[in-house]
Structures are given as C-alpha cells and as structure tokens.
Design a protein around this motif. Structure first.
Motif: not given
Length: 345
Positions: A45-50, A152-158
């Motif tokens: 969550a943090a990685l994707g958002a930042v 915060h949802r973006l990183g979970y695609a990986e």
C-alpha cells in the motif's frame, strides 16, 4: 554432498528492505487453503501510493508525509519514506506498541501517540483531528489518507500477478480481514480481470461500522486493526461475496489454532481469516482459499498469544448463517453479501 538451493528459494540481493519485505511466503495449509504470509502487508500500500505521488510530482524528496495509523501502516510508510528520501510524521493510535514506536523513531519518523483510550472511535477521531492540526500549521505536508485515498490499492496489482504465477489455472477464493479495504480491492480487482467469478470473503469484528455491526461492543477486536469505528472510503462493499463477523475470542481461537496446527506465528486478522477460510473451504472444496496474512504475531504477544491456554478449540466453532444484518449474532455470523453496495446506517 554439496548444499543445493531449492528452486523456489529466492537468491535475489535487494537494494532496499522494502523490496525484501513486500514478497510474501506462500504456505499450503491444506489441499485447498493457502496462506499468503507477510511480515507487513502494507508495504504494498505504502509503496504503490508513494511511487504514484512521486511520479506525478505531488511530492518530492525532502517533503513530509503525514498519516494516522494503528501500527503496521506506520512502519511501512516510514520504511518507504526512508527509501525515497522523504520525511514521515505519524499520528499513532494508543495501540502502537513500544517496539513499533522505537523502529519509527530510529527511522527518523516524528511520532505523536494518542493517550490511552478504551473507545476506539474517540481514539480515531482524536488522531484525525491531530492530523488536521498539523496540516493547518504545516500546509506543505502531504496527508496520505490511507483510509480513503485509492492510490493505496495500486501496489497490490503486483501481488495479484505473483498469485497468478504461483497458482496458475487454480480456481481461487480470497479470504481477508477488511481493515482499510485497500488490500482487498487492490488484490481482487486485477485477479477478477482474469476470472470474474473469484469470491472475496471479508472478515470483520463485531463493533465495526464497515458492514453494519456497530451496535455491538467488542473493542479488543476492533483495536486489533481488522475493523473500523469510522467509515473508510477505501472499503468497497460491492466487491465482497461473503462477510463473516467474529468476536475477539473467536479470532484468538483462530490465531492460536493456526500456530498450533501449522507453526505459523501471525497476527489477529490472519487468525480470524484462517478460522473463516477453514469453514469456507469445507463448503467449497472446488476452490483454493487464499488467506491474506497481513502481519506477524509480535504485536499480539500479550493480548493474544499469552492467552493460549484459554483459547477455544477452532475445530468446534462454526458460524450462525444469517440473511439480514438484523440477525447478526455473536460470536460468529456469516452472510452472503452478493457484491452489493452498503452505505451504512
């Protein structure tokens, strides 16, 4: 005989700890139950958002990111800020442990921790008000809004890609603590691009407003981070097929049961999801039930693991199946949600 590295063991040398921590361990608990075990899920969550904020120029190295957290998001954000040269300011729940606070401070994070409070709504309201005070005094800060910002949802695609590689062609069901809603939405949506039939099973404590059980009082379960006393914008009820509500003592039973049966030391939301997944897997043996194990058990040593002698036998527990929120019954209720919307009371 020379030692040989097993083919499924990564030998990658990572450039930063966040890359190492975001990769989960996949552990098969039974023929149709697999655990995705994380040290801290919210690295995604943090990685994707930042990364999104840096890419579009909203923040730049040296800027300060601020947010409210009950623990694992705070540590994830602090590590991501360390990676990208950003400053971090956390308004911490009363439940943040000394171990987490020490790590935050070593990483250079400014920590404002709320005083002890038994009412979670008051704790969360105080944290949000403190964030607003900081933003008024320092308008250059960027509020991450982990409860509401869909970034915060973006990183979970990986993570979805990883699951598809690890379990190719397997009919899945995802079982997860609802929490802020970001991980559930961020994982299930890309998975459903390949298989729209994948069920999402949400796990909630009694007392959470997210799925209408706020008339019940079970503060220990909510404080553990799988429920909410205030509405969270990142929760999308229309993505869920089934919802289970558990009391704290049933979540403890699942957590201790997971440790006893599989030697997995995990957090309360993982234990609650394990209890639910075992029941769902018996009813739907055609699907592999994927449990999201958000964190380790370290912050639950005193509140959960120290009570192991008093834990209920999870094999003897089963839910009351209901058709309406009016029929919610502790200690465990299960309801077909049917991907419908919910605006609360």
């Amino acid at each position: 005989m020379p030692f040989q590295v097993p083919p499924d063991v990564s030998t990658t040398v990572h450039g930063h700890v966040t890359d190492a921590l975001r990769a989960p361990s996949l552990i098969r608990l039974s023929d149709n139950v697999v655990l995705l075990r994380f040290e801290t899920l919210k690295i995604y969550a943090a990685l994707g958002a930042v990364q999104a904020l840096l890419a579009d120029g909203t923040v730049r190295p040296g800027d300060t990111l601020v947010d409210s957290s009950s623990g694992i998001y705070a540590l994830a954000l602090a590590m991501v800020c360390h990676r990208y040269g950003l400053r971090c300011h956390i308004v911490a729940s009363t439940t943040v442990t000394p171990a987490i606070r020490a790590q935050l401070e070593i990483l250079g994070t400014k920590v404002d921790q709320m005083p002890a409070e038994s009412d979670l709504r008051l704790d969360q309201d105080r944290r949000i008000e403190r964030v607003h005070q900081l933003l008024r005094a320092n308008p250059e800060m960027h509020w991450m809004r982990q409860y509401h910002d869909p970034a915060h949802r973006l990183g979970y695609a990986e993570l979805a890609d990883l699951v598809r590689v690890a379990l190719p062609g397997v009919p899945l069901a995802v079982v997860a603590g609802v929490g802020t809603g970001a991980s559930s939405a961020g994982l299930i949506q890309p998975l459903r691009q390949h298989d729209p039939s994948i069920p999402l099973v949400g796990v909630q404590p009694f007392g959470s407003v997210s799925f209408g059980s706020e008339r019940f009082q079970d503060p220990e379960a909510i404080i553990a981070g799988i429920g909410s006393a205030i509405p969270f914008g990142n929760i999308r009820p229309e993505l869920y097929d089934q919802v289970h509500w558990l009391t704290f003592r049933y979540a403890v039973a699942g957590t201790i049961g997971l440790m006893r049966a599989h030697a997995v030391f995990a957090g309360l939301s993982t234990g609650a999801s394990y209890l639910v997944a075992a029941w769902e897997a018996r009813r739907h043996p055609e699907r592999t039930h994927l449990i999201i194990g958000a964190d380790t058990g370290h912050r639950y040593v005193e509140t959960v693991f120290a009570r192991h002698r008093d834990a209920l036998d999870p094999g003897r527990l089963k839910p009351t199946e209901i058709d309406s929120l009016d029929d919610l019954t502790p200690d465990w209720s299960a309801m077909g949600w049917g991907r419908r919307r919910y605006s609360g009371t």
